[in-house]
Write an enzyme that holds these catalytic residues in place. Structure first.
Site, short mmCIF file in Angstrom:
data_model
loop_
_atom_site.label_atom_id
_atom_site.label_comp_id
_atom_site.label_asym_id
_atom_site.label_seq_id
_atom_site.Cartn_x
_atom_site.Cartn_y
_atom_site.Cartn_z
N CYS A 65 0.06 11.66 13.53
CA CYS A 65 -0.88 12.43 14.82
C CYS A 65 -2.28 12.37 14.28
O CYS A 65 -2.77 13.00 13.16
CB CYS A 65 -0.41 14.31 14.83
SG CYS A 65 -1.88 14.74 15.27
N CYS A 68 -4.75 15.32 14.11
CA CYS A 68 -4.23 16.41 12.58
C CYS A 68 -5.46 15.74 11.50
O CYS A 68 -5.73 16.52 10.82
CB CYS A 68 -2.93 16.14 12.32
SG CYS A 68 -1.72 16.93 13.77
#
Ligand code: ZN
Length: 148
Positions: A65, A68
């Protein structure tokens, strides 16, 4: 038990911090509160997050991700700023299917503030450190008022 190593923001000393403690971790050298940054998952969420003596900021993330990877360091800065007041708990959603299902997590990064075993605030998506810090402080303050 899993331990993490964090650097003291005051003196630079590297310290091991436990997942669970009755108080808050302090630097072995200068005794200032340390940024409390740990990992947890399906098996130890109850103990590490819901049973935490101080509010826990939970970061649901995954290695694939992109956002993230921006939120991770931003939250670590928040944990440094609020050392002694919050515990930052990172949860890899790929390794925590039960938690992903329980909290119906569709988009990551997904962040929660858990205080006294209850979810005080939650949000999805990336944001810069000052914004996240404001959000965490507000969540802690409102959770405190709720208990009083
Ligand atoms: Zn220190």
């Amino acid at each position: 038990m899993f331990t993490n190593v964090v650097r003291c923001t005051n003196c630079g000393q590297r310290n091991r911090v436990p997942q669970i403690a009755s108080g808050t971790p302090r630097c072995g050298k200068c005794h200032r509160p340390l940024p409390w940054i740990v990992e947890a998952g399906d098996d130890d969420f109850a103990e590490v997050v819901e049973g935490s003596a101080i509010p826990a900021v939970v970061d649901f993330w995954a290695s694939w991700c992109g956002p993230c990877r921006m939120v991770g360091p931003a939250l670590e800065r928040v944990a440094e700023d609020l050392a002694g007041r919050v515990k930052l708990v990172k949860i890899d959603v790929d390794r925590s299917p039960k938690l992903s299902e329980r909290f119906a997590i569709r988009n990551i990064p997904f962040l929660m503030v858990v205080s006294g075993g209850k979810v005080a605030a939650e949000r999805a998506g990336a944001a810069p450190a000052p914004e996240l810090r404001g959000w965490v402080e507000q969540a802690i303050a409102s959770a405190g008022r709720g208990n009083g």
